[in-house]
Scaffold this motif. Structure first.
Motif, PDB file in Angstrom:
ATOM      1  N   GLY A   1       0.841  -1.165   0.016  1.00  0.00           N
ATOM      2  CA  GLY A   1      -0.049   0.025  -0.047  1.00  0.00           C
ATOM      3  C   GLY A   1       0.782   1.191   0.181  1.00  0.00           C
ATOM      4  N   THR A   2       0.144   2.475   0.167  1.00  0.00           N
ATOM      5  CA  THR A   2       0.891   3.620   0.260  1.00  0.00           C
ATOM      6  C   THR A   2       1.608   4.079   1.560  1.00  0.00           C
ATOM      7  OG1 THR A   2      -0.529   4.647  -1.452  1.00  0.00           O
ATOM      8  CG2 THR A   2       0.674   6.314  -0.442  1.00  0.00           C
ATOM      9  N   HIS A   3       2.537   4.535   1.673  1.00  0.00           N
ATOM     10  CA  HIS A   3       3.345   4.769   2.552  1.00  0.00           C
ATOM     11  C   HIS A   3       4.082   6.145   2.619  1.00  0.00           C
ATOM     12  CE1 HIS A   3       2.634   0.975   4.808  1.00  0.00           C
ATOM     13  NE2 HIS A   3       2.815   0.211   3.753  1.00  0.00           N
ATOM     14  N   HIS A   4       4.336   6.688   4.053  1.00  0.00           N
ATOM     15  CA  HIS A   4       5.136   7.881   4.041  1.00  0.00           C
ATOM     16  C   HIS A   4       6.676   7.591   3.975  1.00  0.00           C
ATOM     17  CE1 HIS A   4       5.629  12.364   4.593  1.00  0.00           C
ATOM     18  NE2 HIS A   4       6.434  11.841   5.736  1.00  0.00           N
ATOM     19  N   PHE A   5       7.331   8.187   3.269  1.00  0.00           N
ATOM     20  CA  PHE A   5       8.927   8.201   3.555  1.00  0.00           C
ATOM     21  C   PHE A   5       9.338   9.497   3.680  1.00  0.00           C
ATOM     22  CE2 PHE A   5       7.649   4.567   0.992  1.00  0.00           C
ATOM     23  CZ  PHE A   5       8.568   3.522   1.212  1.00  0.00           C
ATOM     24  N   PRO A   6       9.864   9.703   5.017  1.00  0.00           N
ATOM     25  CA  PRO A   6      10.440  11.199   5.521  1.00  0.00           C
ATOM     26  C   PRO A   6      11.699  11.205   4.590  1.00  0.00           C
ATOM     27  CG  PRO A   6       9.750   9.767   7.206  1.00  0.00           C
ATOM     28  CD  PRO A   6       9.845   8.991   6.373  1.00  0.00           C
ATOM     29  N   ALA A   7      12.093  12.540   4.321  1.00  0.00           N
ATOM     30  CA  ALA A   7      13.302  13.009   3.820  1.00  0.00           C
ATOM     31  C   ALA A   7      14.560  12.342   4.612  1.00  0.00           C
ATOM     32  CB  ALA A   7      13.640  14.385   3.757  1.00  0.00           C
ATOM     33  N   GLY A   8      15.621  11.710   4.101  1.00  0.00           N
ATOM     34  CA  GLY A   8      16.448  11.315   4.743  1.00  0.00           C
ATOM     35  C   GLY A   8      17.424  10.277   3.855  1.00  0.00           C
ATOM     36  N   ALA A   9      18.140   9.347   4.672  1.00  0.00           N
ATOM     37  CA  ALA A   9      19.092   8.235   3.969  1.00  0.00           C
ATOM     38  C   ALA A   9      18.159   7.004   4.178  1.00  0.00           C
ATOM     39  CB  ALA A   9      20.271   8.226   4.282  1.00  0.00           C
ATOM     40  N   TYR A  10      18.173   6.124   3.201  1.00  0.00           N
ATOM     41  CA  TYR A  10      17.800   4.800   3.354  1.00  0.00           C
ATOM     42  C   TYR A  10      18.776   3.681   3.014  1.00  0.00           C
ATOM     43  CZ  TYR A  10      13.336   6.986   3.966  1.00  0.00           C
ATOM     44  OH  TYR A  10      12.183   7.957   4.347  1.00  0.00           O
ATOM     45  N   ALA A  11      18.660   2.646   3.411  1.00  0.00           N
ATOM     46  CA  ALA A  11      19.521   1.290   3.107  1.00  0.00           C
ATOM     47  C   ALA A  11      18.596   0.215   2.768  1.00  0.00           C
ATOM     48  CB  ALA A  11      20.565   1.166   4.107  1.00  0.00           C
ATOM     49  N   TYR A  12      18.676  -0.205   1.718  1.00  0.00           N
ATOM     50  CA  TYR A  12      17.912  -1.512   1.423  1.00  0.00           C
ATOM     51  C   TYR A  12      18.873  -2.633   0.775  1.00  0.00           C
ATOM     52  CZ  TYR A  12      15.436  -5.070  -1.217  1.00  0.00           C
ATOM     53  OH  TYR A  12      15.006  -6.578  -1.403  1.00  0.00           O
ATOM     54  N   THR A  13      18.589  -3.671   1.919  1.00  0.00           N
ATOM     55  CA  THR A  13      19.498  -4.694   1.916  1.00  0.00           C
ATOM     56  C   THR A  13      18.778  -6.006   1.322  1.00  0.00           C
ATOM     57  OG1 THR A  13      20.652  -4.146   3.974  1.00  0.00           O
ATOM     58  CG2 THR A  13      21.083  -6.567   2.893  1.00  0.00           C
ATOM     59  N   GLY A  14      19.373  -6.568   0.059  1.00  0.00           N
ATOM     60  CA  GLY A  14      19.092  -7.691  -0.827  1.00  0.00           C
ATOM     61  C   GLY A  14      20.058  -8.821  -0.934  1.00  0.00           C
ATOM     62  N   SER A  15      19.608  -9.834  -1.467  1.00  0.00           N
ATOM     63  CA  SER A  15      20.575 -10.825  -2.273  1.00  0.00           C
ATOM     64  C   SER A  15      20.508 -11.035  -3.483  1.00  0.00           C
ATOM     65  CB  SER A  15      20.281 -12.217  -1.581  1.00  0.00           C
ATOM     66  OG  SER A  15      18.827 -12.557  -2.127  1.00  0.00           O
ATOM     67  N   ALA A  16      21.600 -11.307  -4.292  1.00  0.00           N
ATOM     68  CA  ALA A  16      21.686 -11.425  -5.641  1.00  0.00           C
ATOM     69  C   ALA A  16      22.572 -12.653  -5.664  1.00  0.00           C
ATOM     70  CB  ALA A  16      22.706 -10.269  -6.362  1.00  0.00           C
ATOM     71  N   LEU A  17      21.953 -13.811  -5.332  1.00  0.00           N
ATOM     72  CA  LEU A  17      22.527 -15.273  -5.323  1.00  0.00           C
ATOM     73  C   LEU A  17      22.271 -15.970  -6.486  1.00  0.00           C
ATOM     74  CD1 LEU A  17      22.466 -15.635  -1.580  1.00  0.00           C
ATOM     75  CD2 LEU A  17      24.651 -15.264  -2.855  1.00  0.00           C
TER      76      LEU A  17
ATOM     77  N   LEU B   1      14.673  -2.465   5.027  1.00  0.00           N
ATOM     78  CA  LEU B   1      14.806  -1.139   4.620  1.00  0.00           C
ATOM     79  C   LEU B   1      15.094  -0.479   5.977  1.00  0.00           C
ATOM     80  CD1 LEU B   1      14.864   0.987   2.426  1.00  0.00           C
ATOM     81  CD2 LEU B   1      12.434   1.548   3.042  1.00  0.00           C
ATOM     82  N   ALA B   2      16.259   0.237   6.034  1.00  0.00           N
ATOM     83  CA  ALA B   2      16.684   1.111   6.941  1.00  0.00           C
ATOM     84  C   ALA B   2      16.656   2.361   6.750  1.00  0.00           C
ATOM     85  CB  ALA B   2      18.037   0.643   7.616  1.00  0.00           C
ATOM     86  N   MET B   3      16.692   3.270   7.829  1.00  0.00           N
ATOM     87  CA  MET B   3      16.729   5.003   7.611  1.00  0.00           C
ATOM     88  C   MET B   3      17.303   5.507   8.402  1.00  0.00           C
ATOM     89  SD  MET B   3      13.572   7.560   7.782  1.00  0.00           S
ATOM     90  CE  MET B   3      13.872   9.177   7.502  1.00  0.00           C
ATOM     91  N   ALA B   4      18.124   6.759   8.096  1.00  0.00           N
ATOM     92  CA  ALA B   4      18.790   7.542   9.325  1.00  0.00           C
ATOM     93  C   ALA B   4      18.727   8.837   8.482  1.00  0.00           C
ATOM     94  CB  ALA B   4      20.041   6.788   9.139  1.00  0.00           C
ATOM     95  N   PRO B   5      19.181   9.800   9.560  1.00  0.00           N
ATOM     96  CA  PRO B   5      19.127  11.139   8.855  1.00  0.00           C
ATOM     97  C   PRO B   5      20.052  11.594   7.939  1.00  0.00           C
ATOM     98  CG  PRO B   5      18.988  11.163  11.175  1.00  0.00           C
ATOM     99  CD  PRO B   5      19.355   9.774  10.959  1.00  0.00           C
ATOM    100  N   SER B   6      21.290  10.783   7.909  1.00  0.00           N
ATOM    101  CA  SER B   6      22.268  11.289   7.463  1.00  0.00           C
ATOM    102  C   SER B   6      23.168   9.978   6.607  1.00  0.00           C
ATOM    103  CB  SER B   6      23.493  11.807   8.372  1.00  0.00           C
ATOM    104  OG  SER B   6      24.932  11.497   7.773  1.00  0.00           O
ATOM    105  N   LEU B   7      23.309  10.255   5.201  1.00  0.00           N
ATOM    106  CA  LEU B   7      23.919   9.297   4.417  1.00  0.00           C
ATOM    107  C   LEU B   7      25.325   8.766   4.867  1.00  0.00           C
ATOM    108  CD1 LEU B   7      23.390   7.657   1.701  1.00  0.00           C
ATOM    109  CD2 LEU B   7      24.488   9.421   0.482  1.00  0.00           C
ATOM    110  N   SER B   8      26.129   9.819   5.302  1.00  0.00           N
ATOM    111  CA  SER B   8      27.240   9.342   5.883  1.00  0.00           C
ATOM    112  C   SER B   8      27.315   8.441   7.097  1.00  0.00           C
ATOM    113  CB  SER B   8      28.212  10.660   5.975  1.00  0.00           C
ATOM    114  OG  SER B   8      27.686  11.421   6.895  1.00  0.00           O
ATOM    115  N   THR B   9      26.388   8.645   7.835  1.00  0.00           N
ATOM    116  CA  THR B   9      26.370   7.913   9.141  1.00  0.00           C
ATOM    117  C   THR B   9      25.761   6.663   8.861  1.00  0.00           C
ATOM    118  OG1 THR B   9      26.095   9.818  10.610  1.00  0.00           O
ATOM    119  CG2 THR B   9      25.168   7.636  11.340  1.00  0.00           C
TER     120      THR B   9
END
Length: 141
Positions: A27-43, A118-126
């Motif tokens: 469904g529809t979700h709110h994504f706040p501004a920030g940095a995101y990390a999506y982890t997946g596999s490519a096996l 899917l993870a989120m943090a305020p800063s891409l460097s962190t």
């Protein structure tokens, strides 16, 4: 080890502004501004070629949506900043569990018991430093 051998990857994304995105069956979700990390596999077949597919989608060169992350990477406001990989290793859940929570329960985790990939943090460097550490730690076991 070649890209065709695959492994685990984490896409590091930046979203400069808040957006609402329809994420397939989630469904529809709110994504706040920030940095995101999506982890997946490519096996599977083609290995890390899957990462190239994510890059094409993020660049607007494709509009095919198969996975939850496709809805985020395919949004015009999203920038795919970089990718961290662990070649030849199936550590997708181990990496995801070491990252901060994201805004959508179940995102990318429909085939496992993780809260989300899917993870989120305020800063891409962190977040990048956290992702790199999570990959190193997961590879150690």
């Amino acid at each position: 080890m070649t890209d065709a051998d695959g492994g685990t990857y984490t896409l590091l994304l930046e979203l400069p502004r808040d957006v609402d995105i329809e994420v397939g069956a989630l469904g529809t979700h709110h994504f706040p501004a920030g940095a995101y990390a999506y982890t997946g596999s490519a096996l599977g077949s083609g290995g890390f070629a899957r990462v190239d597919r994510h890059r094409r989608l993020a660049a607007g060169e494709s509009d095919t949506r198969h996975w939850h992350v496709d809805y985020l990477t395919g949004h015009p406001a999203t920038d795919l900043a970089t990718v961290v990989t662990s070649g030849g290793a199936d550590v997708e859940c181990a990496v995801a569990e070491r990252l901060p929570d994201g805004p959508v329960d179940g995102f990318g985790a429909s085939d496992c018991d993780c809260r989300a990939h899917l993870a989120m943090a305020p800063s891409l460097s962190t977040l990048t430093a956290t992702v790199e550490s999570a990959h190193r730690d997961a590879m150690k076991g």
